[in-house]
Design an enzyme around this catalytic site. Sequence first.
Site, PDB file in Angstrom:
ATOM      1  N   ASP A  42      -0.358  -8.215 -11.079  1.00  0.00           N
ATOM      2  CA  ASP A  42       0.931  -8.952 -10.468  1.00  0.00           C
ATOM      3  C   ASP A  42       0.666  -9.293  -9.314  1.00  0.00           C
ATOM      4  OD1 ASP A  42       2.168  -6.761  -8.904  1.00  0.00           O
ATOM      5  OD2 ASP A  42       2.462  -5.853 -10.934  1.00  0.00           O
ATOM      6  N   THR A  43       1.408 -10.007  -8.550  1.00  0.00           N
ATOM      7  CA  THR A  43       1.086 -10.886  -7.269  1.00  0.00           C
ATOM      8  C   THR A  43       1.154  -9.480  -6.140  1.00  0.00           C
ATOM      9  OG1 THR A  43       2.170 -12.615  -7.941  1.00  0.00           O
ATOM     10  CG2 THR A  43       2.018 -12.242  -5.587  1.00  0.00           C
TER      11      THR A  43
END
Length: 186
Positions: A42-43
């Site tokens: 994820d970011t």
Amino acid sequence: MDDLIVFNKPCGVVCQFGAHEKHRSLKDFIDAPGFYPAGRLDTDSEGLLLLTCNGRMQARIAHPKFKLEKTYWAQLEGSPQADKLAALQRPMDLGDFVARPAKIRLPDAGETDALWPRVPPVRLRKTVPDFWLEIKIAEGKNRQVRRMTAKAGYPCLRLVRVGIGRLNLSGCALRPGEWRFAPHLP
């Protein structure tokens, strides 16, 4: 031909090559046409990401049926408590699926000291302790480690994937944003 790329993904980078309106993407770091992520981070997470141009290899790395173990270091809010940590080592109902038990251990301080500073820095509260936990899973569902630690009572402050199979960041000597071709699959 090399068909595997090892990349140390910085925090704030999305795992796609297309432009993103808010974040940097893989295209800002990697110029290797035909390569695609084998799994995602994820970011807000950082660390080891593998990319390949080989569909079979992509499936072997990313698909849970192959049970390729991923190793994460999670900086968690709170103090280690045996009962909370034990919850991570049992099947855990996360609502949309039941996560398999994780393998966990408390890393030595010297191990985590080798990590680079996160950009942007983690916001730590002076009145709340934090600690690092190594977590190994073979599933890798959406935000799984963060969801598991939160359910166990430990909000995740920082998440770094340090290993996939036999490949690990310490053996690659890559700084955030750096990549190289790897000789073989982990």
